[in-house]
Design a protein around this motif. Structure first.
Motif, short mmCIF file in Angstrom:
data_model
loop_
_atom_site.label_atom_id
_atom_site.label_comp_id
_atom_site.label_asym_id
_atom_site.label_seq_id
_atom_site.Cartn_x
_atom_site.Cartn_y
_atom_site.Cartn_z
N UNK A 97 0.82 -1.21 0.00
CA UNK A 97 0.00 0.00 0.00
C UNK A 97 0.85 1.26 0.00
N UNK A 98 2.20 1.10 -0.02
CA UNK A 98 3.07 2.27 -0.01
C UNK A 98 2.89 3.08 -1.29
N UNK A 99 3.18 4.36 -1.19
CA UNK A 99 3.00 5.26 -2.33
C UNK A 99 3.91 4.87 -3.49
N UNK A 100 5.11 4.37 -3.18
CA UNK A 100 6.05 4.00 -4.23
C UNK A 100 5.54 2.80 -5.03
N UNK A 101 4.96 1.81 -4.36
CA UNK A 101 4.40 0.66 -5.07
C UNK A 101 3.25 1.11 -5.97
N UNK A 102 2.41 1.98 -5.46
CA UNK A 102 1.30 2.48 -6.27
C UNK A 102 1.81 3.25 -7.48
N UNK A 103 2.93 3.99 -7.30
CA UNK A 103 3.52 4.71 -8.42
C UNK A 103 4.03 3.74 -9.48
N UNK A 104 4.71 2.67 -9.03
CA UNK A 104 5.22 1.68 -9.98
C UNK A 104 4.08 1.03 -10.77
N UNK A 121 6.21 -6.98 -6.01
CA UNK A 121 6.25 -5.73 -5.23
C UNK A 121 6.55 -5.97 -3.75
N UNK A 122 6.22 -7.15 -3.23
CA UNK A 122 6.31 -7.36 -1.78
C UNK A 122 7.64 -7.94 -1.32
N UNK A 123 8.32 -8.71 -2.18
CA UNK A 123 9.55 -9.38 -1.75
C UNK A 123 10.75 -8.46 -1.96
N UNK A 124 11.45 -8.14 -0.88
CA UNK A 124 12.56 -7.20 -0.96
C UNK A 124 13.88 -7.82 -0.53
N UNK A 125 13.94 -9.16 -0.48
CA UNK A 125 15.20 -9.81 -0.18
C UNK A 125 15.19 -10.58 1.12
N UNK A 126 16.38 -11.09 1.47
CA UNK A 126 16.53 -11.94 2.65
C UNK A 126 17.93 -11.76 3.21
N UNK A 127 18.01 -11.45 4.52
CA UNK A 127 19.29 -11.22 5.20
C UNK A 127 20.11 -10.17 4.45
N UNK A 128 21.28 -10.57 3.89
CA UNK A 128 22.15 -9.59 3.24
C UNK A 128 21.93 -9.51 1.73
#
Length: 247
Positions: A97-104, A121-128
């Motif tokens: 629901x972030x504004x950046x996701x809506x912009x994308x 849009x939801x997965x942004x990685x894991x650990x490092x």
């Protein structure tokens, strides 16, 4: 433990045999009213007590073994559950629901919008490992730090939390700063000189539609080239750390 159980079972078998033998000879001696009847009665009682004791100890050890097995199983399940929780904690998640996701999402043509995987849009990685979505199906991946990214096309990706998941490397690495609109991605690369430790900046204009790359010798030349192509995004670049903070 198994040796003790085997000894108890062997002793129990001997007690059982002695009990049966003492019972038989005791009955015979009792029927004939022989003095040995009291000896056989004593042997019978002692053997019976020994047999009962062996049975009790074997049952007790079996119960303890079952209890220990149950406790170990529960402990392992708890450890596995904790491991899953740790994985959940170490997983980076983006708020859709972030504004950046809506912009994308607003950058996508109607033919693609709502057909892309939501995990893009939801997965942004894991650990490092860090992953920054751009306009679908492109994203920037970083390892260890957020200042050295690589550009990937993820049109064939179904599971974003797996390795070797059909993502396609664009050939662009060392991404340090970016800016973009719905059609173009402006990239600054921070490269280390092969002769000195000095950082050299390269600039690339990337077209989302054609995946064509064009180089520029400076930031001002990059912005000029982008605007000639129809770029309408911001005139300043942001670091990947700053981009990550938008989500």
């Amino acid at each position: 433990m198994f040796l003790n159980a085997a000894l108890l079972i062997g002793l129990g078998v001997m007690c059982l045999i002695m009990t049966v033998v003492a019972l038989i000879f005791g009955v015979i001696a009792l029927a004939n009213n022989k003095p040995a009847k009291f000896i056989w009665l004593t042997v019978f009682l002692c053997s019976l007590i020994g047999l009962i004791f062996c049975i009790f100890m074997v049952v007790r050890k079996a119960v303890n073994a079952v209890e220990n097995f149950t406790e170990n199983t529960i402990s392992q399940m708890d450890s596995f559950s904790d491991s899953l929780k740790d994985n959940s904690i170490n997983r980076h998640i983006i708020n859709t629901s972030s504004a950046q996701v809506q912009l994308l999402k607003s950058y996508l043509p109607a033919t693609i919008l709502n057909n892309e995987p939501e995990e893009f849009y939801t997965y942004s990685g894991f650990k490092d490992y860090y992953r920054f979505p751009l306009r679908y199906p492109f994203s920037i991946h970083c390892m260890n730090t957020k200042d050295n990214g690589e550009l990937y096309n993820e049109v064939n990706v179904v599971r974003f939390d797996e390795n070797d998941n059909a993502e396609i490397y664009s050939g662009i690495s060392n991404i340090n700063q970016i800016a973009f609109d719905k059609n173009f991605l402006l990239i600054e690369q921070a490269l280390t000189s092969t002769r000195t430790d000095k950082i050299i900046n390269h600039y690339i204009l990337f077209n989302y539609e054609t995946e064509k790359k064009e180089e520029a010798t400076s930031l001002s030349k990059l912005l000029q080239l982008a605007k000639e192509k129809g770029y309408t995004g911001p005139d300043t670049l942001m670091t990947l750390v700053q981009y990550h903070q938008l989500f």
